[in-house]
Design an enzyme around this catalytic site. Structure first.
Site, PDB file in Angstrom:
ATOM      1  CD  GLU A 232      -2.568  -1.606   0.009  1.00  0.00           C
ATOM      2  OE1 GLU A 232      -2.870  -0.705  -0.797  1.00  0.00           O
ATOM      3  OE2 GLU A 232      -2.805  -2.804  -0.212  1.00  0.00           O
TER       4      GLU A 232
ATOM      5  CE1 TYR B  38      -2.956  -6.165  -6.289  1.00  0.00           C
ATOM      6  CE2 TYR B  38      -4.595  -7.114  -7.759  1.00  0.00           C
ATOM      7  CZ  TYR B  38      -4.278  -6.308  -6.681  1.00  0.00           C
ATOM      8  OH  TYR B  38      -5.263  -5.654  -6.002  1.00  0.00           O
TER       9      TYR B  38
END
Length: 644
Positions: free
Chosen positions: A318, A407
């Site tokens: 993050e 991803y």
């Protein structure tokens, strides 16, 4: 001249070849550039009354504005002078419960390019808002007051604010949140500031408490987030803070005390962190993702708090979004890899500084397992494009295309390009990429053209060969279904060790070196567990019992990633003795990948159990998770009816 430059910039932002099919707004005609939102919270009744004030700039001649909405109660639309504007909710191709509806606003006159307008919208939302998780006070630790949080990615912000809900549009924003209970505090995306003056009339008769926020860096709608409840924050060093329910705060802060170090090491590789404070909220278990990268207010699931800091990698991911995704953004959900693939690449570069040797390689190996599984799972004809880096999301909820593909396939493309260009060259290319596209929304072709131009200008050895290689692989890597065109062989002895130990268990039972597992890195343990999952047909119930007895895998405290693989193995082997632990696992968390992934194997192997458990536990999950499992169960019932 200045106006022409501004206009050209705005047109560049909006007039892209790869437009967003998942918005009903006319963002190519008119563009929002600032949002101010006010919310009055009534968490006991699960209702939020709001006013959105939106500033727009026109790009074309037009006399209307279309916005995205989902199950919002629109009360009034008016100009800042108080004059009401005609408006209606338009249903588009039966998309109301898939992507929402169009709020069509008729303006007071025709507007020309470069003109500005400010519109206010009074509205309300409730528990139909699929971005929101409302918790009763009984679902909190102290049981004193209710709690709420949001999850707007992908296109769920339209369920809490009427706006242009597309990553193609970025805007600055301010907000004020009003609570009538002093125990209910609020935090939102952005920097907390002194309370802003209110523009709405909320009829408050008692004392109220307001919390205001601002963000002067433009962001897309999906990065707006709020958490409200009995929550506190604690400083853990440098510019970093942890927020949670008070009971957990000290433990969470201790687990996350490495965050300043992570940010420091990431900036050494990629450049300055520009967003100000870094705050991370550890939410209740029903939060549907491992983490969410709201600027200055990361959200994370409590599953990252394992006790040995092995789950903190989610926070590293993050943090990486501060550069990859939040600063440069994919312009629609078919370009999600621009956010996620780049982010995984930066995350794994950081592991070289903050984790043991080869940790990043083991992460890449585990990621490849997930990529293969995801690609193999998208077998329906209308889902085949989800195997690619450019899924077709027209007339679909883009959440349905979300998997490990953007991803891991995106990461592997960047890793391959790094091998072509060289590690140092690639680092400098990424830094210049961020500067070149700063605060913009781009597509895969924008990066492709930038990359080729950069190589031509900066790479002095084998330049043409590198360019030819990039041209040969880039488009297939992005658009071709199936596995990536160039398999990457990630190698480390630590992988071989884990596989060898698992194979001994599979073929002969408990080996003499069984305790080697105890000293493995957490992600190395996942390799060990993956080997059992891949070879579940070779496992007897007796062998499963021996494994469980020796390593205490059921009810494991070693983290949900390891537990997830173990419980999938238990289900596939139809090891009934382990089912109680599987159910407890599903009740212990709300992360979509774990809940949905477990139900994917539970439904075909234990259909009655799956229906009964979900009926019992549905209330534990965020709407994004509950709706997905419900759809899976409906498809199972439909298939059963067809075969009868």
């Amino acid at each position: 001249m200045i106006k022409l430059i501004i206009f050209a910039f705005l047109m560049h932002q909006c007039l892209t070849v790869d437009i967003d099919p998942n918005t009903f707004s006319n963002y190519l005609d008119v563009r929002m550039n600032h949002l101010h939102v006010e919310w009055l919270l009534n968490l006991d009744k699960k209702i939020v009354n709001g006013t959105a004030q939106i500033s727009f700039k026109f790009l074309k001649h037009t006399n209307y504005i279309d916005l995205d909405v989902y199950q919002l109660d629109i009360l009034n639309v008016y100009l800042v002078n108080g004059n009401s504007l005609k408006h209606e909710i338009q249903v588009v191709k039966e998309q109301s419960l898939i992507q929402g509806d169009r709020l069509h606003i008729i303006l007071d006159r025709d507007y020309n390019p470069l003109e500005n307008i400010i519109i206010r919208i009074k509205y309300a939302y409730d528990e139909r808002a699929r971005a929101v998780g409302f918790l009763t006070k009984e679902q909190t630790y102290s049981k004193k007051v209710p709690y709420m949080f949001t999850q707007c990615e992908s296109n769920n912000c339209r369920s809490i604010i009427p706006l242009q809900d597309t990553p193609s549009v970025k805007f600055t924003y301010t907000s004020t949140v009003i609570s009538t209970n002093p125990l209910i505090k609020a935090f939102m995306t952005g920097e907390q500031i002194a309370s802003l003056p209110l523009i709405g009339q909320y009829g408050l008769e008692s004392t109220f408490y307001s919390y205001s926020f601002q963000l002067n860096i433009p962001i897309p709608a999906y990065l707006i987030g709020i958490v409200a409840g009995e929550i506190e924050q604690k400083h853990i060093g440098a510019n970093c803070y942890v927020i949670s329910e008070p009971f957990y705060l000290d433990d969470y802060a201790k687990e996350l005390d490495e965050l300043p170090f992570f940010i420091e090491k990431m900036t050494e590789y990629i450049g300055p962190y520009i967003w100000g404070d870094y705050k991370i909220v550890i939410l209740p278990q029903s939060f549907p993702f491992g983490g969410m990268e709201h600027p200055l207010l990361t959200f994370a699931s409590p599953v990252i708090i394992v006790g040995d800091k092995s789950g903190v990698g989610t926070a590293v991911h993050e943090i990486a979004h501060s550069w990859m995704g939040n600063t440069v953004t994919g312009n629609n959900w078919s370009n999600m890899w621009i956010m996620e693939g780049f982010c995984v690449f930066l995350e794994r570069k950081t592991y070289k500084y903050v984790r043991p040797q080869d940790y990043d390689i083991i992460e890449a190996i585990n990621g490849n397992f997930n990529l293969i599984s995801a690609i193999q799972g998208f077998t329906d004809p209308d889902q085949k494009s989800y195997q690619t880096l450019h899924p077709i999301t027209s007339w679909k909820n883009p959440d349905d295309s979300t998997s490990s593909v953007p991803y891991e396939r995106g990461y592997q493309l960047l890793y391959y390009l790094e091998q072509l260009i060289g590690e140092e060259n690639f680092k400098f290319m990424l830094r210049q990429y961020l500067e070149h596209f700063k605060f913009q929304s781009i597509d895969e072709d924008d990066f492709y053209k930038f990359l080729l131009d950069w190589v031509r200008s900066n790479v002095k050895v084998n330049t043409q060969k590198i360019i030819d290689d990039i041209i040969a692989i880039y488009k297939p890597w992005v658009y071709q279904e199936g596995l990536p065109p160039k398999p990457i062989d990630f190698k480390t002895p630590k992988y071989d060790e884990a596989v060898a130990l698992a194979n001994k268990w599979i073929t002969q039972g408990q080996p003499q070196n069984a305790d080697d597992y105890i000293n493995y890195m957490p992600n190395q343990k996942m390799i060990f567990m993956q080997q059992f999952l891949d070879n579940y047909s070779k496992l007897t119930h007796q062998r499963l019992k021996e494994l469980d007895d020796y390593y205490k895998l059921s009810g494991t405290k070693s983290g949900p990633k390891i537990a997830f693989k173990w419980y999938k193995t238990v289900i596939l082997c139809k090891y009934d003795t382990g089912l109680e632990a599987v159910h407890a696992f599903l009740q212990s968390l709300g992360v979509r990948s774990y809940v949905v992934g477990t139900y994917e194997v539970l439904i075909p192997n234990y259909p009655n159990q799956a229906e009964a458990w979900f009926a019992q536990d549905k209330w534990l999950y965020h709407p994004l998770v509950a709706n997905r499992v419900e759809d899976m169960l409906k498809k199972k019932i439909k298939r059963a009816q067809i075969t009868q």
